[in-house]
Motif scaffolding. Structure first.
Motif, PDB file in Angstrom:
ATOM      1  N   MET A 271      10.631  14.605  15.315  1.00 49.72           N
ATOM      2  CA  MET A 271       9.876  14.109  15.007  1.00 49.72           C
ATOM      3  C   MET A 271       9.864  12.751  13.991  1.00 49.72           C
ATOM      4  O   MET A 271      11.114  13.011  13.441  1.00 49.72           O
ATOM      5  N   MET A 272       8.759  12.121  13.954  1.00 50.91           N
ATOM      6  CA  MET A 272       9.380  11.002  13.124  1.00 50.91           C
ATOM      7  C   MET A 272       9.293  10.972  11.723  1.00 50.91           C
ATOM      8  O   MET A 272       8.736  12.115  11.222  1.00 50.91           O
ATOM      9  N   ASN A 273      10.152   9.787  10.675  1.00 51.81           N
ATOM     10  CA  ASN A 273      10.395  10.353   8.970  1.00 51.81           C
ATOM     11  C   ASN A 273       8.474  10.429   8.336  1.00 51.81           C
ATOM     12  O   ASN A 273       9.119   9.198   8.086  1.00 51.81           O
ATOM     13  N   VAL A 274       7.912  11.285   8.346  1.00 54.76           N
ATOM     14  CA  VAL A 274       6.916  11.081   7.539  1.00 54.76           C
ATOM     15  C   VAL A 274       6.765  12.044   6.475  1.00 54.76           C
ATOM     16  O   VAL A 274       7.590  13.476   7.098  1.00 54.76           O
ATOM     17  N   ASP A 275       5.904  12.363   5.819  1.00 50.02           N
ATOM     18  CA  ASP A 275       6.065  13.163   4.500  1.00 50.02           C
ATOM     19  C   ASP A 275       4.325  13.704   4.800  1.00 50.02           C
ATOM     20  O   ASP A 275       3.504  13.255   3.554  1.00 50.02           O
ATOM     21  N   ILE A 276       4.352  14.637   5.326  1.00 48.70           N
ATOM     22  CA  ILE A 276       3.092  15.184   6.085  1.00 48.70           C
ATOM     23  C   ILE A 276       2.954  16.179   5.054  1.00 48.70           C
ATOM     24  O   ILE A 276       3.422  17.541   5.497  1.00 48.70           O
ATOM     25  N   ARG A 277       1.738  16.756   4.189  1.00 46.18           N
ATOM     26  CA  ARG A 277       1.587  17.597   3.348  1.00 46.18           C
ATOM     27  C   ARG A 277       0.118  18.617   3.632  1.00 46.18           C
ATOM     28  O   ARG A 277      -0.164  19.699   2.919  1.00 46.18           O
ATOM     29  N   ALA A 278      -0.521  18.162   4.356  1.00 43.23           N
ATOM     30  CA  ALA A 278      -1.309  18.762   4.369  1.00 43.23           C
ATOM     31  C   ALA A 278      -1.880  17.857   6.268  1.00 43.23           C
ATOM     32  O   ALA A 278      -1.832  17.631   6.917  1.00 43.23           O
ATOM     33  N   VAL A 279      -2.984  19.906   6.767  1.00 44.35           N
ATOM     34  CA  VAL A 279      -2.753  19.558   8.101  1.00 44.35           C
ATOM     35  C   VAL A 279      -4.432  19.548   8.249  1.00 44.35           C
ATOM     36  O   VAL A 279      -5.073  21.081   8.120  1.00 44.35           O
ATOM     37  N   ALA A 280      -5.427  18.723   8.968  1.00 48.63           N
ATOM     38  CA  ALA A 280      -6.572  19.268   9.264  1.00 48.63           C
ATOM     39  C   ALA A 280      -6.744  19.380  10.463  1.00 48.63           C
ATOM     40  O   ALA A 280      -6.300  19.139  11.599  1.00 48.63           O
ATOM     41  N   LEU A 281      -7.665  20.843  10.779  1.00 46.84           N
ATOM     42  CA  LEU A 281      -7.888  20.841  12.217  1.00 46.84           C
ATOM     43  C   LEU A 281      -9.934  21.612  12.346  1.00 46.84           C
ATOM     44  O   LEU A 281     -10.124  21.936  11.567  1.00 46.84           O
ATOM     45  N   ASP A 282      -9.947  20.952  13.873  1.00 48.12           N
ATOM     46  CA  ASP A 282     -11.018  20.966  13.946  1.00 48.12           C
ATOM     47  C   ASP A 282     -10.991  22.416  14.584  1.00 48.12           C
ATOM     48  O   ASP A 282     -10.378  23.384  14.824  1.00 48.12           O
ATOM     49  N   LEU A 283     -12.266  23.047  14.653  1.00 47.49           N
ATOM     50  CA  LEU A 283     -12.721  24.354  15.355  1.00 47.49           C
ATOM     51  C   LEU A 283     -12.914  24.608  17.038  1.00 47.49           C
ATOM     52  O   LEU A 283     -11.745  24.956  17.404  1.00 47.49           O
ATOM     53  N   ASP A 284     -14.059  24.171  17.161  1.00 47.93           N
ATOM     54  CA  ASP A 284     -14.521  24.297  18.345  1.00 47.93           C
ATOM     55  C   ASP A 284     -13.751  23.168  19.261  1.00 47.93           C
ATOM     56  O   ASP A 284     -13.718  22.718  19.202  1.00 47.93           O
TER      57      ASP A 284
ATOM     58  N   LEU B  86       2.209  27.691   7.541  1.00 44.58           N
ATOM     59  CA  LEU B  86       2.341  26.397   6.884  1.00 44.58           C
ATOM     60  C   LEU B  86       1.769  26.610   4.953  1.00 44.58           C
ATOM     61  O   LEU B  86       3.011  26.173   4.278  1.00 44.58           O
ATOM     62  N   ALA B  87       0.915  27.334   5.233  1.00 45.90           N
ATOM     63  CA  ALA B  87       0.810  27.820   3.785  1.00 45.90           C
ATOM     64  C   ALA B  87       1.691  28.286   3.021  1.00 45.90           C
ATOM     65  O   ALA B  87       1.985  27.664   1.579  1.00 45.90           O
ATOM     66  N   ASP B  88       3.295  28.806   3.491  1.00 44.64           N
ATOM     67  CA  ASP B  88       4.176  29.708   2.577  1.00 44.64           C
ATOM     68  C   ASP B  88       5.318  28.394   2.492  1.00 44.64           C
ATOM     69  O   ASP B  88       6.286  28.694   1.927  1.00 44.64           O
ATOM     70  N   SER B  89       4.776  27.169   3.525  1.00 40.04           N
ATOM     71  CA  SER B  89       6.622  26.139   3.748  1.00 40.04           C
ATOM     72  C   SER B  89       5.944  24.751   3.082  1.00 40.04           C
ATOM     73  O   SER B  89       6.923  23.881   2.338  1.00 40.04           O
TER      74      SER B  89
ATOM     75  N   PHE C   4       1.304  22.704  18.461  1.00 42.99           N
ATOM     76  CA  PHE C   4       2.211  21.322  18.191  1.00 42.99           C
ATOM     77  C   PHE C   4       2.569  21.398  16.894  1.00 42.99           C
ATOM     78  O   PHE C   4       3.566  21.533  16.478  1.00 42.99           O
ATOM     79  N   LEU C   5       1.588  22.454  15.915  1.00 41.74           N
ATOM     80  CA  LEU C   5       2.641  22.243  14.952  1.00 41.74           C
ATOM     81  C   LEU C   5       3.656  23.234  14.439  1.00 41.74           C
ATOM     82  O   LEU C   5       4.285  23.286  14.257  1.00 41.74           O
ATOM     83  N   ARG C   6       3.803  24.424  15.328  1.00 41.49           N
ATOM     84  CA  ARG C   6       5.242  25.324  15.381  1.00 41.49           C
ATOM     85  C   ARG C   6       6.187  23.998  16.064  1.00 41.49           C
ATOM     86  O   ARG C   6       7.388  24.073  14.997  1.00 41.49           O
ATOM     87  N   ALA C   7       5.968  23.254  17.189  1.00 38.38           N
ATOM     88  CA  ALA C   7       6.903  22.283  16.865  1.00 38.38           C
ATOM     89  C   ALA C   7       6.951  21.209  15.817  1.00 38.38           C
ATOM     90  O   ALA C   7       8.596  20.284  15.806  1.00 38.38           O
ATOM     91  N   TRP C   8       6.077  20.402  15.749  1.00 37.10           N
ATOM     92  CA  TRP C   8       6.551  19.674  14.504  1.00 37.10           C
ATOM     93  C   TRP C   8       6.643  19.824  13.322  1.00 37.10           C
ATOM     94  O   TRP C   8       7.742  19.440  12.919  1.00 37.10           O
ATOM     95  N   PHE C   9       6.290  21.311  13.011  1.00 32.26           N
ATOM     96  CA  PHE C   9       7.173  21.157  11.426  1.00 32.26           C
ATOM     97  C   PHE C   9       8.418  22.330  12.054  1.00 32.26           C
ATOM     98  O   PHE C   9       8.562  23.224  10.948  1.00 32.26           O
TER      99      PHE C   9
END
Length: 277
Positions: free
Chosen positions: A1-14, A35-38, A269-274
């Protein structure tokens, strides 16, 4: 994945975290906790109220939540919302009077409650089983209630039925004050579900306030959603991600694409990205 510093993930529900059965899977909760543990915060960003989130009881208490499309900010470990932004009373009253004139049902979020004159089961079925729990409801007559603490309106129906009501509403708002209709946000969060709010409040505004509380900025945010009300948070985020079960027009915006919500697509997606196990 691209080199970015992601520290938060926003997640819609429905349509995003929730599957077609309106439930969040154990696999998705596992990924959120990993993710929280990381050291990566997961933030719920939803049109639902924090009261509905607590009624469901599906999410870890360590999460922040942007609720009612930004009108209500919360931390799930806290009893009270962190912030609430109410609709201007003239706008609220114009909404209730217009829908009453057209004899179309209308629900309003007020704190932990959902005001309604007549519960609409089509709407409740789309939102999930949490709404069947009557402690969420307060049956009222809008004309008899003060309307200065309403956070969001919601109604159900096809666009050809609701569009004339919205046109009438905009006309009423212009009669109150020229240009006042610009404060009206009316959009479909999912097919058949209309949300009405103040246009100056959205998921992007709410997320920016939560990020500030966390000493983070938009450059640290990845956002996943599926609906029109997710556009402001996609525009805010460094990494915008759209679900494959989304509207076709949204999938053509050039964002990253996650699998559908029927296959835990956001969590996949999150499992693969992180690079999670």
């Amino acid at each position: 994945m691209m080199n970015v510093d992601i520290r938060a993930v926003a997640l819609d529900l429905d349509g995003t975290l929730l599957g077609p059965d309106h439930k969040v899977s154990p696999f998705t909760i596992k990924i959120i906790n990993q993710l929280a543990d990381s050291g990566i915060a997961c933030i719920i960003a939803t049109g639902r109220s924090v009261g509905v989130l607590r009624t469901g009881g599906d999410f870890p208490s360590h999460m922040y939540a942007v609720c009612l499309n930004g009108a209500q900010l919360a931390h799930l470990s806290e009893e009270q919302p962190l912030e609430e932004t109410f609709l201007p009373e003239p706008l609220s009253r114009a909404v209730t009077e217009t829908f009453a004139a057209h004899r179309h049902h209308l629900h309003a979020y007020v704190g932990e409650k959902l005001w309604c004159e007549n519960a609409n089961m089509e709407l409740l079925g789309k939102y999930g089983p949490q709404f069947q729990r009557l402690k969420i409801f307060e049956y009222i007559r809008f004309a008899d209630k003060p309307q200065d603490r309403i956070l969001k309106f919601v109604s159900a129906g096809k666009e050809d039925l609701l569009d004339p009501i919205l046109a009438d509403l905009r006309k009423r708002l212009e009669e109150i004050e020229p240009g006042f209709s610009k404060n009206l946000y009316a959009n479909y969060s999912m097919p058949g579900i209309l949300e009405i709010q103040d246009s100056r409040m959205d998921k992007g505004v709410g997320l920016a306030r939560i990020l500030k509380r966390m000493d983070l900025g938009p450059e640290h945010l990845l956002a996943i959603g599926d609906g029109n009300n997710d556009v402001p948070m996609w525009e805010l985020a460094k990494i915008p991600v759209v679900m494959s079960n989304s509207f076709e027009g949204l999938k053509q915006r050039g964002y990253y694409l996650a699998p559908g919500n029927g296959e835990d697509g956001a969590a996949q997606f999150l499992r693969a990205w992180f690079h999670l196990a």
